[in-house]
Scaffold this motif. Sequence first.
Motif, PDB file in Angstrom:
ATOM      1  N   ILE A  17       0.844  -1.193   0.000  1.00  0.00           N
ATOM      2  CA  ILE A  17       0.000   0.000   0.000  1.00  0.00           C
ATOM      3  C   ILE A  17       0.875   1.238   0.000  1.00  0.00           C
ATOM      4  CG2 ILE A  17      -1.822   1.245   1.211  1.00  0.00           C
ATOM      5  CD1 ILE A  17      -2.650  -1.415   2.441  1.00  0.00           C
ATOM      6  N   LEU A  48      -9.306   1.172   0.763  1.00  0.00           N
ATOM      7  CA  LEU A  48      -9.129   0.804   2.164  1.00  0.00           C
ATOM      8  C   LEU A  48     -10.326   1.302   2.985  1.00  0.00           C
ATOM      9  CD1 LEU A  48      -5.835   0.979   4.142  1.00  0.00           C
ATOM     10  CD2 LEU A  48      -7.886   2.013   5.128  1.00  0.00           C
ATOM     11  N   TYR A  91      -9.186  -4.398   2.907  1.00  0.00           N
ATOM     12  CA  TYR A  91      -8.392  -4.003   1.754  1.00  0.00           C
ATOM     13  C   TYR A  91      -8.999  -4.603   0.482  1.00  0.00           C
ATOM     14  CZ  TYR A  91      -4.863  -3.218   5.423  1.00  0.00           C
ATOM     15  OH  TYR A  91      -4.191  -2.815   6.547  1.00  0.00           O
TER      16      TYR A  91
END
Length: 814
Positions: A17, A48, A91
């Motif tokens: 990420i 997210l 996620y």
Amino acid sequence: MWSFFSRDPAKDFAFDIGEPVRGLEDRSVWSMHKGKKRSTQEEVSIFLFDVQKSSETQFDIAKASLKKLKTMRHPSLLHYLDSVESEKFLYVATEYVEPLATHIEDMKLQGQQRELFLAWGIFQITRALSFLNNDGNMRHNNVCLYSVFVTLAGEWKLGGFEYLTSQGQEGSNPIPLKIMPSLEIYDPPEKKDPTKLKAITKCSSDMWGLGCLIWEAFNGPLKNQPALKTVDNIPKQLGTLYCELVSANPASRPNPADIITRCRKMGGYFKNDLIDSMLFLEEIQIKDKAEKGKFFSTLTSQLDNFPEAVCVHKILPSLLTAFNYGDAGSAVLAPMFKLGKLLDDADYQKQIVPCVIKLFASNDRTTRSRLLQQLDQFIMHLQNSTVNDQIFPQVVHGFLDTNPIIREQTVKSIVHLAPKLNYNNLNVEVLKHFARLQAKDDQGGIRTNTTVCLGKVATHLHPQIRQKVLVSAFVRATRDAFPPARQAGVLALAATQQYFLLVEVANRVLPALCPLTNDPEKQVRDAAFRTIKGFLGKLEKVSDDPSLKEGMEADVHTATPSLGNAAATWAGWAVTAVTAKFYRSHSDTARVSHSVKSALSKPGSLVSPAEQPSSSSLSTTTSSVTSMTSLERSESASDYDPEHWDMTQWGDIDSSAATCASVKSEPSSVSAHQHTTLAALCEDEWGNDEWGTLQEQPTAEEELASPSETWSNTQWTDPALNNANATYVRGARAEHRPAAHQNSGDSLGGWEDGEFEPIEENVDENNASKMDEMRRKREERKLQRQREMEARRSARAQGPMKLGSKLSGPAPPF
């Protein structure tokens, strides 16, 4: 207590990420981040959801939208890759995208590119809604600027499935309540008017959202619903449709499938080159070869109007796929090479170079011809090892091809390949084929181009090979039966003069040029006189000041001359479409000759406008000589750049193939009248007023610093000589050349012929006798040629010779 030993699921997430992406603040329950796949470092987008900071209702909405994203697949819907849920975060990895709001704000497209981009995007969202409403029986309920995302390829993808519902599951109110207050502005008016709920259709709420999206695409983010009445920036083609989409009556809003049908008609908003091309590429596997050929032939000219992102990331990959796995053939080359210019070197090596190598191995003549024509567009991206090991072995076969067009294009391709060829390929293989073509090829245009191309690549030859070959090759060209070949030989000697020793100039170059002062062709005589004056001027300067000799011969033994290659810009006229111009049928020649006969019967200044041949009558054939006049006018205006001639000006394979097939005999069969007529028409095109002189008086310092200064490029760029489409015809006048000027495979089989013995650089007293003997033999040969020429002249003076008569005897009576 087992929770202490449990593994965090986020560690199994195969993506890293990165930094957050702006554009979704207060518009979505998700936050957006950049990301990369750990195994391939491929860029992705990460959505997210913070479980700890969100309410349970929001968490349920997020999980529901993830489930819908997983289960739906469509080219215009956001593409799901992977997801993982932990105690803290949820996620979701998707293809790399950015919010449409951010993309439009940062977009630099203007004019037609912007219009096509917006039309293509709106079309994709309309297509996605048609899939959801009609095929999936669902409502999106969240169509706006913040639920649409843009890929690297400029494609619009519909996301934001937080409020997606199925038909019949909405309850009493089919329009769901949104938990993000900032999104309520996109709710249709019937949400607050229960009387209109019965008029709601399966697509009415989404069509209201599509209308809002169209307004925002042209005006920016929507601040309030009354602003939707402002239609100044909406294209006129969309005006009627937009009013229907934002109508207060839900039943009057059209179905998305109907919108596509209406706007895809001629004159509709979705009927443009970009959308047509993208839809064709999506279905290219089911198209037949004729359709593909027609599409690729028009695509090249349209690419300039398409957004660069669409070209690089969407169209180019589709072309490569069509080439590698389809039957697109050579038609795909032109657009593919044009798009390749937009790539950086690393991507070019990865995507384009493998295709080029594969194409050069093809046995299809059309493919090889198009590759050679477009060589200048990709040669700079090829590594030297690739050229020598994989490209050149395939190119060299073209020297032996039976098709003269392929042979000619192969010769011209060496100009681009030479800087990358190794010693053996350039100094041995290429020169071997050049020697054979210059001496024995039956096409005068190919012999001419061989001489020109040898002069252009002279700077890349090894100094020893260069000194051994150039003079012999160019002297041979001056004895060719084809007038342009003789002129090319003269200009080649002048353009590469910095590579000749002065002793070679005195003993080999000047003796070869002097007979050309009596050449039947005026342009050859003019070139010979000017070149002789230039060489004599150099010899005179060195005679007056011997210290200048070292400076004038500075480039002879160097691999990188001080001023670069003077031959790189000479005689552009000779390498332009020679094949297409020389290979013409007798009927074409007769038509052109007949059309200009009356105009040539008297001086041009005395011909009335009515008597002058019209441009239309002189342009009926592929090799129309009228193109010379128009090009001379354009080039004489200082538009011609000899260092930047285009491969596309060298001839069209399609236009020259027909004329080439009709001419298989030696063009000397063209009648004397035809040749004389066309030569008279071309006479003005060979004007030499702008040549200047080769014997300008530079200072001694200039000569020592750069011996090529007196031979600057401006002295060899006469617009008439640089005419890209000048037409030459070998005819009866060439038959009156002395015997020594005729091509012979026996006497001109190679550049090592004894007639062109090189002069030793260092002549000492021990070799004086040998030099005297060689000089005596040359004088004897010269006298013999003069006697033969005088005999021919006397025979012509007595009357026309009959077939089979000898030159030495008197002409027989009629």
